[in-house]
Design a protein around this motif. Sequence first.
Motif, PDB file in Angstrom:
ATOM      1  N   VAL A  89      -6.556  15.781  18.469  1.00 12.42           N
ATOM      2  CA  VAL A  89      -6.205  14.027  18.666  1.00 12.42           C
ATOM      3  C   VAL A  89      -7.490  13.591  17.464  1.00 12.42           C
ATOM      4  N   ALA A  90      -8.490  14.177  17.668  1.00 10.24           N
ATOM      5  CA  ALA A  90      -9.851  13.552  16.641  1.00 10.24           C
ATOM      6  C   ALA A  90      -9.480  13.883  15.350  1.00 10.24           C
ATOM      7  N   SER A  91      -8.817  14.963  14.954  1.00  9.07           N
ATOM      8  CA  SER A  91      -8.350  15.242  13.464  1.00  9.07           C
ATOM      9  C   SER A  91      -7.377  14.173  13.150  1.00  9.07           C
ATOM     10  N   LEU A  92      -6.192  13.898  13.901  1.00  6.00           N
ATOM     11  CA  LEU A  92      -5.315  13.016  13.692  1.00  6.00           C
ATOM     12  C   LEU A  92      -5.674  11.807  13.457  1.00  6.00           C
ATOM     13  N   ARG A  93      -6.862  11.063  14.528  1.00  7.09           N
ATOM     14  CA  ARG A  93      -7.501   9.873  14.145  1.00  7.09           C
ATOM     15  C   ARG A  93      -8.292   9.855  12.733  1.00  7.09           C
ATOM     16  N   LYS A  94      -8.984  11.059  12.520  1.00  6.38           N
ATOM     17  CA  LYS A  94      -9.519  11.178  11.244  1.00  6.38           C
ATOM     18  C   LYS A  94      -8.462  11.087  10.013  1.00  6.38           C
ATOM     19  N   GLY A  95      -7.643  11.746  10.016  1.00  3.34           N
ATOM     20  CA  GLY A  95      -6.651  11.624   8.871  1.00  3.34           C
ATOM     21  C   GLY A  95      -5.887  10.336   8.773  1.00  3.34           C
ATOM     22  N   LEU A  96      -5.514   9.916   9.874  1.00  2.00           N
ATOM     23  CA  LEU A  96      -4.733   8.786   9.630  1.00  2.00           C
ATOM     24  C   LEU A  96      -5.962   7.509   9.198  1.00  2.00           C
ATOM     25  N   GLU A  97      -7.200   7.465   9.469  1.00  5.71           N
ATOM     26  CA  GLU A  97      -8.136   6.627   9.168  1.00  5.71           C
ATOM     27  C   GLU A  97      -8.388   6.750   7.845  1.00  5.71           C
ATOM     28  N   ARG A  98      -8.489   8.113   7.236  1.00  4.15           N
ATOM     29  CA  ARG A  98      -8.848   8.147   5.749  1.00  4.15           C
ATOM     30  C   ARG A  98      -7.601   7.771   4.992  1.00  4.15           C
ATOM     31  N   PHE A  99      -6.479   7.978   5.599  1.00  6.00           N
ATOM     32  CA  PHE A  99      -5.080   7.301   4.869  1.00  6.00           C
ATOM     33  C   PHE A  99      -5.036   5.985   4.731  1.00  6.00           C
ATOM     34  N   ARG A 100      -5.288   5.242   5.933  1.00  8.18           N
ATOM     35  CA  ARG A 100      -5.303   3.938   5.938  1.00  8.18           C
ATOM     36  C   ARG A 100      -6.368   3.212   5.065  1.00  8.18           C
ATOM     37  N   ALA A 101      -7.612   3.835   4.992  1.00  9.39           N
ATOM     38  CA  ALA A 101      -8.662   3.140   4.165  1.00  9.39           C
ATOM     39  C   ALA A 101      -8.101   3.549   2.805  1.00  9.39           C
ATOM     40  N   PHE A 102      -7.675   4.843   2.236  1.00  7.09           N
ATOM     41  CA  PHE A 102      -6.850   4.889   0.777  1.00  7.09           C
ATOM     42  C   PHE A 102      -5.902   3.840   0.506  1.00  7.09           C
ATOM     43  N   ASN A 103      -5.054   3.526   1.527  1.00 11.46           N
ATOM     44  CA  ASN A 103      -4.018   2.484   1.527  1.00 11.46           C
ATOM     45  C   ASN A 103      -4.693   1.037   1.167  1.00 11.46           C
ATOM     46  N   ALA A 104      -5.597   0.712   1.976  1.00 10.75           N
ATOM     47  CA  ALA A 104      -6.296  -0.528   1.826  1.00 10.75           C
ATOM     48  C   ALA A 104      -6.881  -0.662   0.459  1.00 10.75           C
ATOM     49  N   LYS A 105      -7.533   0.283   0.016  1.00  7.70           N
ATOM     50  CA  LYS A 105      -8.020   0.054  -1.406  1.00  7.70           C
ATOM     51  C   LYS A 105      -6.940   0.063  -2.504  1.00  7.70           C
ATOM     52  N   CYS A 106      -5.923   0.875  -2.360  1.00  9.13           N
ATOM     53  CA  CYS A 106      -4.528   0.850  -3.284  1.00  9.13           C
ATOM     54  C   CYS A 106      -4.168  -0.584  -3.025  1.00  9.13           C
ATOM     55  N   ALA A 107      -4.126  -1.120  -2.147  1.00  7.84           N
ATOM     56  CA  ALA A 107      -3.396  -2.800  -1.706  1.00  7.84           C
ATOM     57  C   ALA A 107      -4.364  -3.609  -2.404  1.00  7.84           C
ATOM     58  N   ALA A 108      -5.533  -3.353  -2.785  1.00 15.22           N
ATOM     59  CA  ALA A 108      -6.525  -4.345  -3.226  1.00 15.22           C
ATOM     60  C   ALA A 108      -6.378  -4.000  -5.004  1.00 15.22           C
ATOM     61  N   ALA A 109      -5.773  -2.814  -5.330  1.00 11.15           N
ATOM     62  CA  ALA A 109      -5.432  -2.480  -6.625  1.00 11.15           C
ATOM     63  C   ALA A 109      -3.927  -2.640  -6.951  1.00 11.15           C
ATOM     64  N   GLU A 110      -3.507  -1.546  -7.632  1.00  8.35           N
ATOM     65  CA  GLU A 110      -2.199  -1.540  -8.105  1.00  8.35           C
ATOM     66  C   GLU A 110      -1.250  -0.672  -7.455  1.00  8.35           C
ATOM     67  N   GLY A 111      -1.582  -0.346  -6.359  1.00  6.17           N
ATOM     68  CA  GLY A 111      -0.712   0.567  -5.452  1.00  6.17           C
ATOM     69  C   GLY A 111      -0.877   2.067  -5.832  1.00  6.17           C
ATOM     70  N   TYR A 112       0.197   2.842  -5.635  1.00  4.99           N
ATOM     71  CA  TYR A 112      -0.185   4.644  -5.771  1.00  4.99           C
ATOM     72  C   TYR A 112       1.226   5.126  -6.170  1.00  4.99           C
ATOM     73  N   GLU A 113       1.102   6.296  -6.662  1.00  2.00           N
ATOM     74  CA  GLU A 113       2.195   7.335  -6.668  1.00  2.00           C
ATOM     75  C   GLU A 113       2.354   8.330  -5.664  1.00  2.00           C
ATOM     76  N   VAL A 114       3.499   8.940  -5.536  1.00  2.96           N
ATOM     77  CA  VAL A 114       3.826   9.865  -4.398  1.00  2.96           C
ATOM     78  C   VAL A 114       3.934  11.140  -5.268  1.00  2.96           C
ATOM     79  N   TRP A 115       3.324  12.376  -5.336  1.00  2.00           N
ATOM     80  CA  TRP A 115       3.409  13.294  -6.212  1.00  2.00           C
ATOM     81  C   TRP A 115       3.256  14.563  -5.303  1.00  2.00           C
TER      82      TRP A 115
END
Length: 180
Positions: free
Chosen positions: A154-180
């Motif tokens: 559960v802690a690993s899930l929370r950490k992974g989702l928080e990292r991905f949330r932070a990544f998306n927040a940064k990309c939301a303030a920029a130009e988005g991202y690509e999924v490869w």
Amino acid sequence: MSFSFVPRARGVAKFSAPLRFSSVVFNALATADALEDAAAPEGPSWPPTGARIARARADALFAHWEGEEPIERPPTAAEQRAYQSFCEARQRWRATSSADPTKFASFKIASNDGWIVSAAEAKVVADALAAVLADDEQFELLADILDLAGDAAVASLRKGLERFRAFNAKCAAAEGYEVW
């Protein structure tokens, strides 16, 4: 195999995750009611409709331009224009988004085919993940859906989702991202 989420702007580090991470994100967005469960639209055809390129030549050109094989006879100007037209159509196709601006199209996390996630879509993901992470009931529901047992999982899930949330927040303030 894995996913690489590659920012479209400089200054944001890419985010990598195993393929199974897509089911985590899918379920988290569904839990937050921010997911449009949709099949990917059909991509553009190569060669483009109306291009006068024989199938064998089209296959050889595509393999050459995609960096897979050298080509014997150099591409003609008409073949180059046809490929440019195809590339433009492919970019528009990869940028396809949900018709509902409050939802994220599920096909963009179902494969690593170069989908383009706009800044607005990254914000939808960041906001939805923030909502799940902030609501204990939603987070517990997500952990149950993913069949996670134990504090470490559960802690690993929370950490992974928080990292991905932070990544998306940064990309939301920029130009988005690509999924490869």
